[in-house]
Design an enzyme around this catalytic site. Structure first.
Site, PDB file in Angstrom:
ATOM      1  CD  GLU A 129      -2.231  -5.571   5.278  1.00  0.00           C
ATOM      2  OE1 GLU A 129      -3.082  -4.677   5.426  1.00  0.00           O
ATOM      3  OE2 GLU A 129      -1.665  -5.785   4.173  1.00  0.00           O
ATOM      4  CG  HIS A 175      -4.280  -3.277   2.563  1.00  0.00           C
ATOM      5  ND1 HIS A 175      -3.436  -2.714   3.495  1.00  0.00           N
ATOM      6  CD2 HIS A 175      -4.735  -2.260   1.789  1.00  0.00           C
ATOM      7  CE1 HIS A 175      -3.392  -1.399   3.307  1.00  0.00           C
ATOM      8  NE2 HIS A 175      -4.171  -1.103   2.279  1.00  0.00           N
ATOM      9  CB  CYS A 208      -0.986  -0.027   1.157  1.00  0.00           C
ATOM     10  SG  CYS A 208      -2.230   1.283   1.064  1.00  0.00           S
TER      11      CYS A 208
END
Length: 257
Positions: free
Chosen positions: A222, A220, A112
């Site tokens: 994660e 994203h 990001c």
């Protein structure tokens, strides 16, 4: 082998009359559980830090996302209040750390804000408020107070054949989340575009001349490493590169002793 150390970027936030150097839990959790590494937070103190010493001691670098944006003056644009907030202390730390990590051959994963830092560090520029461009998708998070909805997997990206990420995911389309309002405009000359959104927005890049894994993604991964296989795959690939670097580094140190 022991968990190799990975340097993790930090934001500077003023909370409860303190300036905190911090990173979101999701990145640290993904680093531990999916990449199998030991995340170490790097405070954002810019040139007061000996980054050469840091990179001699870790085997990977993870650049996190953030609400803040890279300051436009760093890529030749004008700062506006609408494009903020900014975090100059983070910029002064992450951009040189990215360049040095690549030069040292230390594996790098940039997410990001991280992919935008990677691009700016290598001479590229950013486009702001991309949802306002003619023909652009709205890449911002849906309006919701529920974080799982904001980070929902809802957008396709096309992985280019023959790229680093094609080796991770295979070529073709994968589904990701989308939580951003700016993106790469002109890629740095050392970057290869790895994936794009249906509207052509750059969604992933790699460093063409890097000696190790050096990838940035705009989405994203994660957030969903425990439930989405593609999200976990990129952290596993990063972890494998980190362990390979650790083996090579400790072997070189042993040979020199």
């Amino acid at each position: 082998m022991p968990q190799p150390l990975v340097a993790v970027s930090t934001d500077v936030k003023h909370v409860d009359n303190y300036d905190w150097h911090a990173a979101p839990k999701q990145y640290l959790e993904a680093a531990i559980s999916a990449a199998g590494v030991f995340p170490v937070l790097v405070p954002s103190f810019g040139d007061r830090l000996d980054l050469d010493q840091l990179l001699a001691s870790v085997d990977g670098v993870l650049m996190t996302g953030s609400r803040s944006n890279v300051h436009p003056s760093l890529y030749g644009a004008e700062a506006t209040e609408a494009n903020g907030p900014y975090d100059p202390a983070r910029d002064s730390t992450t951009l040189p750390l990215i360049r040095k990590a690549i030069d040292y051959g230390v594996p790098l994963l940039a997410i990001c804000r991280g992919i935008q830092e990677l691009n700016v560090a290598l001479g590229g520029t950013l486009a702001t408020e991309i949802q306002e461009r003619p023909g652009s998708l709205d890449h911002r998070a849906p309006v919701s107070d529920i974080q799982d909805e904001r980070f929902g997997i809802r957008q396709s990206v096309s992985i280019k054949p023959g790229t680093c990420l094609a080796g991770v995911f295979g070529p073709g389309d994968i589904m990701v989340n989308s939580v951003h309002r700016q993106a790469i405009d002109l890629p740095g000359s050392r970057l290869q575009v790895e994936a794009v959104a249906p509207d052509g927005t750059v969604e992933a890049v790699s460093v063409k001349d890097a000696r190790a894994f050096a990838v940035g993604v705009q989405w994203h991964p994660e957030y969903w490493v425990h439930s989405d296989n593609n999200s976990a795959k990129i952290f596993r690939a990063f972890g494998d590169a980190v362990r390979a670097h650790a083996v090579a580094r400790t072997g070189a140190q042993a040979a020199a002793e």
